[in-house]
Design a protein around this motif. Structure first.
Motif, PDB file in Angstrom:
ATOM      1  N   THR A 153     -67.407  66.944  38.436  1.00 52.93           N
ATOM      2  CA  THR A 153     -68.413  68.404  38.461  1.00 52.93           C
ATOM      3  C   THR A 153     -69.222  68.494  36.901  1.00 52.93           C
ATOM      4  N   SER A 154     -68.227  67.994  35.968  1.00 55.30           N
ATOM      5  CA  SER A 154     -68.883  68.011  34.733  1.00 55.30           C
ATOM      6  C   SER A 154     -69.990  66.995  34.555  1.00 55.30           C
ATOM      7  N   GLY A 155     -69.915  65.986  35.315  1.00 54.29           N
ATOM      8  CA  GLY A 155     -70.976  65.012  35.214  1.00 54.29           C
ATOM      9  C   GLY A 155     -72.366  65.676  35.939  1.00 54.29           C
ATOM     10  N   ILE A 156     -71.938  66.228  37.133  1.00 50.94           N
ATOM     11  CA  ILE A 156     -72.983  66.898  37.954  1.00 50.94           C
ATOM     12  C   ILE A 156     -73.718  67.862  36.846  1.00 50.94           C
ATOM     13  N   VAL A 157     -73.046  68.591  36.230  1.00 49.88           N
ATOM     14  CA  VAL A 157     -73.393  69.694  35.400  1.00 49.88           C
ATOM     15  C   VAL A 157     -74.654  69.026  34.310  1.00 49.88           C
ATOM     16  N   SER A 158     -74.092  67.791  33.688  1.00 48.96           N
ATOM     17  CA  SER A 158     -74.651  67.295  32.777  1.00 48.96           C
ATOM     18  C   SER A 158     -75.947  66.597  33.000  1.00 48.96           C
ATOM     19  N   ASP A 159     -76.027  66.335  34.517  1.00 50.23           N
ATOM     20  CA  ASP A 159     -77.149  65.504  34.947  1.00 50.23           C
ATOM     21  C   ASP A 159     -78.291  66.580  35.428  1.00 50.23           C
ATOM     22  N   ILE A 160     -78.048  67.727  35.731  1.00 57.46           N
ATOM     23  CA  ILE A 160     -78.925  68.731  36.119  1.00 57.46           C
ATOM     24  C   ILE A 160     -79.592  69.625  35.174  1.00 57.46           C
ATOM     25  N   TRP A 161     -78.799  70.020  33.945  1.00 60.04           N
ATOM     26  CA  TRP A 161     -79.049  70.994  33.182  1.00 60.04           C
ATOM     27  C   TRP A 161     -79.170  70.483  31.664  1.00 60.04           C
ATOM     28  N   ARG A 162     -80.186  70.831  31.216  1.00 59.77           N
ATOM     29  CA  ARG A 162     -80.581  70.423  29.618  1.00 59.77           C
ATOM     30  C   ARG A 162     -79.638  71.297  28.814  1.00 59.77           C
ATOM     31  N   GLU A 163     -79.546  71.070  27.291  1.00 58.43           N
ATOM     32  CA  GLU A 163     -78.722  71.878  26.687  1.00 58.43           C
ATOM     33  C   GLU A 163     -78.956  73.180  26.687  1.00 58.43           C
ATOM     34  N   GLY A 164     -78.228  74.337  26.588  1.00 51.99           N
ATOM     35  CA  GLY A 164     -78.559  75.545  26.436  1.00 51.99           C
ATOM     36  C   GLY A 164     -77.697  76.583  27.261  1.00 51.99           C
ATOM     37  N   ARG A 165     -78.084  77.736  27.357  1.00 57.42           N
ATOM     38  CA  ARG A 165     -77.101  78.707  27.865  1.00 57.42           C
ATOM     39  C   ARG A 165     -76.493  78.169  29.210  1.00 57.42           C
ATOM     40  N   ALA A 166     -77.330  77.987  30.215  1.00 57.08           N
ATOM     41  CA  ALA A 166     -77.300  77.539  31.544  1.00 57.08           C
ATOM     42  C   ALA A 166     -76.232  76.457  31.544  1.00 57.08           C
ATOM     43  N   LYS A 167     -76.318  75.453  30.942  1.00 60.15           N
ATOM     44  CA  LYS A 167     -75.232  74.292  30.844  1.00 60.15           C
ATOM     45  C   LYS A 167     -73.987  74.847  30.438  1.00 60.15           C
ATOM     46  N   SER A 168     -73.876  75.699  29.353  1.00 61.01           N
ATOM     47  CA  SER A 168     -72.739  76.048  28.749  1.00 61.01           C
ATOM     48  C   SER A 168     -72.021  76.867  29.703  1.00 61.01           C
ATOM     49  N   PHE A 169     -72.646  77.923  30.453  1.00 55.06           N
ATOM     50  CA  PHE A 169     -71.981  78.711  31.399  1.00 55.06           C
ATOM     51  C   PHE A 169     -71.459  77.832  32.507  1.00 55.06           C
ATOM     52  N   SER A 170     -72.198  76.781  33.004  1.00 56.05           N
ATOM     53  CA  SER A 170     -72.149  76.090  34.112  1.00 56.05           C
ATOM     54  C   SER A 170     -70.490  75.152  33.574  1.00 56.05           C
ATOM     55  N   THR A 171     -70.704  74.812  32.726  1.00 53.12           N
ATOM     56  CA  THR A 171     -69.302  74.177  31.998  1.00 53.12           C
ATOM     57  C   THR A 171     -67.925  74.928  32.265  1.00 53.12           C
ATOM     58  N   SER A 172     -68.262  76.388  31.823  1.00 54.67           N
ATOM     59  CA  SER A 172     -67.312  77.354  31.763  1.00 54.67           C
ATOM     60  C   SER A 172     -66.845  77.482  33.403  1.00 54.67           C
ATOM     61  N   LEU A 173     -67.772  77.615  34.131  1.00 58.63           N
ATOM     62  CA  LEU A 173     -67.767  77.896  35.657  1.00 58.63           C
ATOM     63  C   LEU A 173     -66.865  76.886  36.117  1.00 58.63           C
ATOM     64  N   TYR A 174     -67.122  75.464  35.788  1.00 59.46           N
ATOM     65  CA  TYR A 174     -66.295  74.450  36.070  1.00 59.46           C
ATOM     66  C   TYR A 174     -64.753  74.540  35.836  1.00 59.46           C
ATOM     67  N   ILE A 175     -64.615  74.983  34.356  1.00 57.58           N
ATOM     68  CA  ILE A 175     -63.079  75.066  33.960  1.00 57.58           C
ATOM     69  C   ILE A 175     -62.425  76.058  34.710  1.00 57.58           C
ATOM     70  N   TYR A 176     -63.343  77.180  35.014  1.00 55.40           N
ATOM     71  CA  TYR A 176     -62.788  78.348  35.878  1.00 55.40           C
ATOM     72  C   TYR A 176     -62.444  77.926  37.276  1.00 55.40           C
TER      73      TYR A 176
END
Length: 491
Positions: A153-176
């Protein structure tokens, strides 16, 4: 060799090999250029699936007594009922080391679907198991599958989001999704066993997982850029007959290179990088606590309040409530982090990596540590059950903030070496999750409820100083690290 034109067709009619690339910076097939709707749909689906597969890890802990009765297993002197969970964790630690590189090469979509189908198939013998060994062995397979599916999932997030708030929140959502799935497992398991038998825990997972398979098939696209370009090149070769390739097709990675990336470097970093080791211990303790609670809460609430497996399973939802508060607070943490860019004199315009730690410091002291001490000294029949239960919410909040800080800081600071650093940390997390709970039963019996939880509180207190030290000396640490350097704090 001549390059391909932006349209993906050869630039000249020679027999030379040519390479296909994106049709310019706005190519709609590039995952970075997908619509916001599609990106969030894929992100939410991947994070939800992380939540779903992690439930498989802990749901059966609520049925320990029933499973023991079925197979004549005793927990009188040792928690033998935990062996199927231990085998699940060990496989969850090992499988991603080889599974994730394969998904990188062969693509996420079809690899995900095949591994997910294997997870469902190997749940069947768990439903039909006629002996305890069957559970232990088949849980190795499902643990390995769950480990790969959750970690990608973390790889999926990195492949579709550029650096920014959306990617950061998506990473938090993955941990959640990861932590909440582990904590919700006993809740769902206890509710299932209350009205059926322990076999229905696995049967209900088969039914639910199978129902999600068509959704994955329809809505999980390929996200790996190299694989998408390879598919484009294959289509052009077939339709034009011209030798045109994706660059990834010409890269031949040896087994030794894969082993170096997945085993040697993470191990080396774990023992030579102070940040990886210390953060790994901090995060591993949090994940270990999540698994320890599947054992300790049963002991505490059944002894103090005469609760059955049903109540001791449901009470773990308090941890998820705390984690939910954590995911909401992560929005404010992201605001602080990205706002730090205007104060960055080291790398102007880029956020300061240590700003990732701001929320985790009070959360670790006043959430994780204070919550454990609170739970320890209210674990008494003279207190209403809600009082220690609220403490579990504080622990859940601290756990989420700590693990999120570890993940996001590591991704920011280690840049191209982040995957290896995360792999080293994940190894510690799975090791703690596998073996720490084995000591829970004995620890709570010998030390008593108050001092057993207090011991955990003291460990949490010591670990809580790790982000403080890094917050104060982070710049110096990064300058001395051979893996961080300038790449570690580039925007």
């Amino acid at each position: 060799m001549s390059e391909s034109s932006p349209s993906g067709t050869p630039s000249s009619p020679t027999e030379e090999e040519k390479f296909v690339d994106w049709d310019g910076p706005s190519d709609p097939l590039n995952p970075f250029n997908w619509s916001q709707t599609k990106k969030w749909r894929v992100t939410l689906l991947a994070c939800f699936m992380t939540f779903v597969v992690e439930i498989n890890g802990t749901a059966m802990t609520s049925a320990a007594e029933q499973i023991n009765d079925s197979f004549h297993v005793s927990d009188a002197t040792f928690p033998h009922s935990y062996w199927p969970v231990l085998s699940w964790n060990i496989a969850g630690a090992a499988a991603p080391l080889l599974g994730l590189p394969l998904m990188e090469n062969f693509g996420v979509r079809w690899s995900y679907l095949i591994i997910y189908a294997m997870l469902i198939i190997f749940l069947i013998p768990q439903v039909l198991a006629q002996n305890f060994a069957t559970l232990i062995v088949t849980r190795i397979i499902t643990g390995g599958c769950s480990g790969v599916l959750a970690n990608i999932t973390s790889g999926i997030v990195s492949d579709i989001w550029r650096e920014g708030r959306a990617k950061s929140f998506s990473t938090s959502l993955y941990i959640y999704g990861l932590l909440a799935g582990l904590s919700m497992g006993p809740v769902i398991g206890s509710a299932t066993v209350q009205y059926t038998s322990w076999r229905w825990i696995f049967l209900s997972e088969i039914i639910f997982y199978a129902a999600l398979l068509p959704i994955l098939y329809l809505y999980l696209p390929e996200v790996r850029p190299d694989v998408i370009l390879t598919q484009r090149a294959h289509h052009l070769r077939k339709s034009t007959g011209i030798k045109i390739y994706a660059r990834a097709e010409k890269k031949h990675t040896s087994i030794m290179e894969v082993l170096r990336e997945t085993l040697v470097r993470p191990t080396h970093m774990l023992f030579t990088e102070a940040v990886v080791l210390s953060f790994g211990l901090w995060s591993a303790f949090c994940v270990g606590i999540a698994f320890m609670f599947t054992q300790s809460l049963v002991q505490v609430y059944s002894a103090l309040y005469n609760w059955t497996f049903f109540g001791t399973g449901l009470v773990q939802s308090a941890i998820v409530i705390g984690e939910t508060v954590g995911i909401l607070c992560s929005l404010y943490q992201d605001r602080i982090y990205f706002g730090s860019a205007k104060h960055n004199t080291e790398n102007p315009g880029s956020p300061i990596p240590e700003a990732r730690l701001y929320l985790s410091i009070p959360a670790s002291f006043f959430g994780l540590t204070a919550g454990l001490f609170w739970f320890a000294w209210t674990s008494s029949s003279s207190f209403h059950w809600m009082i220690p239960t609220v403490a579990l919410g504080f622990v859940g909040f601290g756990m989420f903030c700590a693990v999120t800080a570890v993940t996001t800081y590591t991704l920011d600071s280690y840049a191209k070496y982040a995957a290896s650093a995360i792999a080293g940390i994940a190894f510690l997390e799975n090791s703690f999750a596998a073996f720490l709970p084995l000591a829970t039963q004995s620890m709570y019996r010998k030390l008593g409820f108050n001092w057993a939880s207090s011991l955990l509180g003291f460990v949490a207190l010591g670990l809580s100083f790790i982000p403080v030290v890094l917050w104060a000396f982070g710049k110096r640490v990064r300058e001395r690290s051979p893996f961080m350097g300038k790449a570690g704090h580039e925007g």
